[in-house]
Design an enzyme around this catalytic site. Structure first.
Site, PDB file in Angstrom:
ATOM      1  N   HIS A 259       0.884  -1.131   0.027  1.00 45.11           N
ATOM      2  CA  HIS A 259      -0.085  -0.050  -0.152  1.00 45.11           C
ATOM      3  C   HIS A 259       0.922   1.390   0.075  1.00 45.11           C
ATOM      4  O   HIS A 259       0.160   2.377   0.211  1.00 45.11           O
ATOM      5  CB  HIS A 259      -0.911   0.011   1.156  1.00 45.11           C
ATOM      6  N   LYS A 261       2.554   4.512  -0.987  1.00 46.36           N
ATOM      7  CA  LYS A 261       2.280   5.480  -2.257  1.00 46.36           C
ATOM      8  C   LYS A 261       3.383   6.654  -2.006  1.00 46.36           C
ATOM      9  O   LYS A 261       3.165   7.405  -1.136  1.00 46.36           O
ATOM     10  CB  LYS A 261       0.886   6.166  -1.765  1.00 46.36           C
TER      11      LYS A 261
END
Length: 377
Positions: A259, A261
């Site tokens: 996840h 980013k």
């Protein structure tokens, strides 16, 4: 491969894949797009988790109940699976007995027959398809005054350098102090040499269009957590772009997802790190408020500088290098070396990373909530 334990059935993680599937040198292939990639009839065009695909399908085709379906009868209670006593785990629907799955399938069939479901308008990879909204093709044009406002915003008195994303369809004054991905990637911030994009859900074609025309052929490394079919779809999207390469995050637990980013942007003038909350898809940058931390422009250190040079009071540089090293990827070694060569001493924030694995001793306090506990208040 399915295995069964005390807490139900589970699948092996990506770390158990073949060496070929886990290769770091993932380059776009030269064959044409597969029929599945170009002719899909449902789901988002970008690879992502099954949960996100299901959510997209529900959003694209909401159920419209007829009058007959609005009966006053109380629906039968849904059978709940008992949790293992003292374990804290509940078995998911994938662990239901075959008989239960058949019953659920029958119930879904009946519901579909009673409801008038509108036709889907899926997003796909075919160039000639008309998109349901203008998000994919919308142009983000910036006037000189807006560019100056953006520059003033980034160079102004914001010690923590945290910003929100611009939202489409509202008056400009409500976007004051906000940034779009095209702002971040614009020549205003530097002359791009190469970049690395870390993310969970990625639309490669859309991502390339966010770069200015003069930067679209610069080397781009995409760091992802996809595997098997989703990984093949992602690589298929990148086939038209010879400058794109891939790095797969290897997750040694069955339920892990990538996840992170983050952007690493190398310029002729220096280096910049961007950590944000948005997936690299049009929807996340269109009409959603997301968060962005934008680093200063880090200058290159003089040749012969010591290994500890350029560190910040928050140990941001060493923490970032430790996080990238945890990928154990040759594809990221170049970026680790580049970070080592730059001065990150102006950083005013702490980096809290999370990596899969089991840790002992002092290593337990390098990641996650145990690392957070060590951050000075």
């Amino acid at each position: 491969m399915l295995q069964e334990g005390a807490h139900g059935k589970w699948t092996v993680s990506s770390s158990d894949e073949s060496a070929e599937e886990n290769s770091d040198s993932e380059k776009p292939g030269t064959s044409s797009l597969s029929d599945a990639a170009c002719g899909r009839t449902s789901g988002p065009q970008y690879p992502c988790s099954e949960a996100r695909k299901a959510a997209h399908k529900r959003k694209a085709s909401p159920l419209k109940l007829t009058d007959k379906s609005l009966s006053t009868e109380t629906p039968p209670a849904v059978k709940q699976r008992p949790s293992e006593e003292g374990s804290g785990w509940c078995l998911s629907s994938s662990d239901e007995e075959p008989e239960d799955q058949q019953k659920h399938a029958h119930k879904e069939t009946v519901k579909e027959e009673k409801c008038d479901v509108p036709k889907e308008h899926p997003l796909n990879l075919c160039e000639n398809d008309k998109l349901s909204e203008n998000m994919k093709e919308e142009e983000y044009n910036v006037t000189p005054s807006e560019a100056q406002d953006t520059w003033d915003l980034v160079t102004g008195g914001n010690p923590f350098r945290f910003f929100l994303t611009k939202v489409s369809g509202i008056e400009q004054n409500y976007n004051s102090g906000a940034l779009h991905i095209k702002d971040i990637l614009s020549p205003l911030f530097g002359t791009l040499v190469s970049s690395a994009q870390f993310n969970y859900c990625i639309d490669v074609g859309w991502l390339v269009r966010q770069y200015p025309q003069e930067f679209r052929k610069k080397p781009l490394l995409i760091v992802h957590g996809e595997k098997r079919e989703s990984k093949a779809e992602l690589i298929a999207q990148a086939r038209p772009y010879e400058n794109i390469s891939f790095c797969q995050a290897k997750l040694d637990i069955a339920f892990g997802t990538h996840h992170t980013k983050m952007m690493l942007l190398l310029y002729e003038e220096g280096l910049r790190v961007v950590i944000h909350t948005s997936n690299l898809i049009a929807e996340d940058w269109h009409q959603k408020t997301q968060g962005i931390w934008l680093s200063p422009l880090y200058p290159r250190l003089p040749k012969g500088a010591s290994g500890s040079a350029g560190e910040s009071a928050t140990n941001f540089k060493s923490d970032l290098i430790s996080y990238l090293t945890a990928y154990s990827s040759p594809a990221l070694k170049e970026w680790i070396d580049l970070i080592q060569e730059h001065d990150l001493s102006e950083t005013r924030v702490y980096l809290l990373g999370s990596t899969p694995g089991r840790y002992q001793g002092s290593d337990k306090e390098k990641w996650g909530h145990l690392r957070l506990r060590k951050v000075p208040k």
